[in-house]
Write a protein that holds these residues in place. Structure first.
Motif, PDB file in Angstrom:
ATOM      1  N   LEU A  96       0.836  -1.171  -0.024  1.00 27.32           N
ATOM      2  CA  LEU A  96      -0.128   0.038  -0.067  1.00 27.32           C
ATOM      3  C   LEU A  96       0.878   1.169  -0.050  1.00 27.32           C
ATOM      4  O   LEU A  96       0.277   2.371  -0.215  1.00 27.32           O
ATOM      5  N   MET A  97       2.065   1.238   0.372  1.00 29.92           N
ATOM      6  CA  MET A  97       2.856   2.283   0.558  1.00 29.92           C
ATOM      7  C   MET A  97       4.388   2.009   0.133  1.00 29.92           C
ATOM      8  O   MET A  97       4.660   0.689   0.221  1.00 29.92           O
ATOM      9  N   ARG A  98       5.406   3.135  -0.063  1.00 32.27           N
ATOM     10  CA  ARG A  98       6.623   2.747  -0.165  1.00 32.27           C
ATOM     11  C   ARG A  98       7.496   3.956   0.312  1.00 32.27           C
ATOM     12  O   ARG A  98       6.677   4.902   0.501  1.00 32.27           O
ATOM     13  N   ARG A  99       8.427   3.703   0.303  1.00 26.46           N
ATOM     14  CA  ARG A  99       9.242   4.902   0.871  1.00 26.46           C
ATOM     15  C   ARG A  99      10.385   5.309  -0.197  1.00 26.46           C
ATOM     16  O   ARG A  99      10.784   4.450  -1.213  1.00 26.46           O
ATOM     17  N   ASP A 100      10.281   6.572  -0.544  1.00 26.62           N
ATOM     18  CA  ASP A 100      11.086   7.242  -1.882  1.00 26.62           C
ATOM     19  C   ASP A 100      11.929   8.321  -1.076  1.00 26.62           C
ATOM     20  O   ASP A 100      11.710   8.922  -0.289  1.00 26.62           O
ATOM     21  N   ARG A 101      13.163   8.429  -1.744  1.00 25.79           N
ATOM     22  CA  ARG A 101      14.303   9.616  -1.349  1.00 25.79           C
ATOM     23  C   ARG A 101      13.329  10.995  -1.668  1.00 25.79           C
ATOM     24  O   ARG A 101      12.708  11.195  -2.572  1.00 25.79           O
ATOM     25  N   ASN A 102      13.288  11.863  -0.688  1.00 26.91           N
ATOM     26  CA  ASN A 102      13.107  13.229  -0.786  1.00 26.91           C
ATOM     27  C   ASN A 102      13.743  13.744  -2.056  1.00 26.91           C
ATOM     28  O   ASN A 102      15.155  13.950  -1.861  1.00 26.91           O
ATOM     29  N   GLU A 103      13.170  14.381  -2.898  1.00 30.15           N
ATOM     30  CA  GLU A 103      14.063  14.957  -3.938  1.00 30.15           C
ATOM     31  C   GLU A 103      14.740  16.166  -3.601  1.00 30.15           C
ATOM     32  O   GLU A 103      15.773  16.758  -3.835  1.00 30.15           O
ATOM     33  N   ALA A 104      14.173  17.208  -2.696  1.00 30.37           N
ATOM     34  CA  ALA A 104      14.605  18.214  -2.325  1.00 30.37           C
ATOM     35  C   ALA A 104      15.691  18.187  -1.144  1.00 30.37           C
ATOM     36  O   ALA A 104      16.635  18.762  -1.023  1.00 30.37           O
ATOM     37  N   ASP A 105      15.636  17.212  -0.206  1.00 31.67           N
ATOM     38  CA  ASP A 105      16.633  16.974   0.862  1.00 31.67           C
ATOM     39  C   ASP A 105      16.833  15.209   0.778  1.00 31.67           C
ATOM     40  O   ASP A 105      16.111  14.670   1.388  1.00 31.67           O
ATOM     41  N   ARG A 106      18.000  14.813  -0.015  1.00 35.44           N
ATOM     42  CA  ARG A 106      18.140  13.475  -0.100  1.00 35.44           C
ATOM     43  C   ARG A 106      18.539  12.658   1.369  1.00 35.44           C
ATOM     44  O   ARG A 106      18.449  11.628   1.742  1.00 35.44           O
ATOM     45  N   ARG A 107      18.413  13.664   2.502  1.00 36.55           N
ATOM     46  CA  ARG A 107      18.453  12.845   3.867  1.00 36.55           C
ATOM     47  C   ARG A 107      17.175  12.425   4.384  1.00 36.55           C
ATOM     48  O   ARG A 107      16.959  11.753   5.282  1.00 36.55           O
ATOM     49  N   LEU A 108      16.135  12.899   3.672  1.00 30.59           N
ATOM     50  CA  LEU A 108      14.730  12.540   4.115  1.00 30.59           C
ATOM     51  C   LEU A 108      14.057  11.541   3.244  1.00 30.59           C
ATOM     52  O   LEU A 108      14.551  11.641   2.158  1.00 30.59           O
ATOM     53  N   VAL A 109      13.285  10.816   3.803  1.00 30.08           N
ATOM     54  CA  VAL A 109      12.498   9.765   3.149  1.00 30.08           C
ATOM     55  C   VAL A 109      11.002   9.902   3.165  1.00 30.08           C
ATOM     56  O   VAL A 109      10.454  10.216   4.234  1.00 30.08           O
ATOM     57  N   ASP A 110      10.501  10.248   2.087  1.00 29.89           N
ATOM     58  CA  ASP A 110       9.102  10.402   1.866  1.00 29.89           C
ATOM     59  C   ASP A 110       8.292   9.116   1.907  1.00 29.89           C
ATOM     60  O   ASP A 110       8.734   8.038   1.514  1.00 29.89           O
TER      61      ASP A 110
END
Length: 146
Positions: A83-97
């Motif tokens: 139902l969900m996945r984790r993606d690297r945040n484009e603006a801040d690579r340290r964060l996970v969306d």
């Protein structure tokens, strides 16, 4: 408790608001578990992600009123179910969306319909649901100032 003019006291209104919110959340949780195998938290997260597109764990935790580790466990379960996945945040690579998969988007629509159905039942006998809705939205805005 009421004031001298017969209106409910702020304490009673506050208690009633908390009780109504708790009862609605419990009802959503019971039906979501029974119908979809989801917890109330997972249901809430699906709805939030459907609206926001993506959120980081700390944002989800704050929006759901739980701690980050609780969200992590719920997200892990959502990922296991596809139902969900984790993606690297484009603006801040340290964060996970956290984002919904196509299956998560479909499930969010099912949860949205479930919540709408429960809300309709909860509003039976309420004379002016639109006034109540606007009043509750104002209460939410007032509480977000804190």
């Amino acid at each position: 408790m009421t004031k001298d003019d017969g209106t409910p006291s702020a304490l009673c209104l506050g208690r009633d608001l908390m009780l109504a919110g708790s009862r609605l959340r419990d009802a959503v949780g019971r039906r979501a578990q029974r119908e979809f195998g989801l917890t109330a938290l997972q249901s809430d997260m699906l709805l939030l992600l459907a609206v926001h597109g993506s959120m980081i764990s700390t944002e989800l935790a704050a929006a759901c009123g739980v701690n980050a580790s609780t969200v992590t466990h719920a997200v892990d379960a959502g990922i296991e179910r596809g139902l969900m996945r984790r993606d690297r945040n484009e603006a801040d690579r340290r964060l996970v969306d956290i984002v919904l998969t196509p299956a998560g988007k479909r499930m969010a629509e099912r949860v949205r319909a479930l919540v709408a159905d429960l809300a309709r039942a909860a509003l039976e006998g309420v004379d002016q649901p639109a006034v109540l809705a606007e009043s509750l939205a104002q209460v939410t805005r007032n509480l977000e100032k804190d």
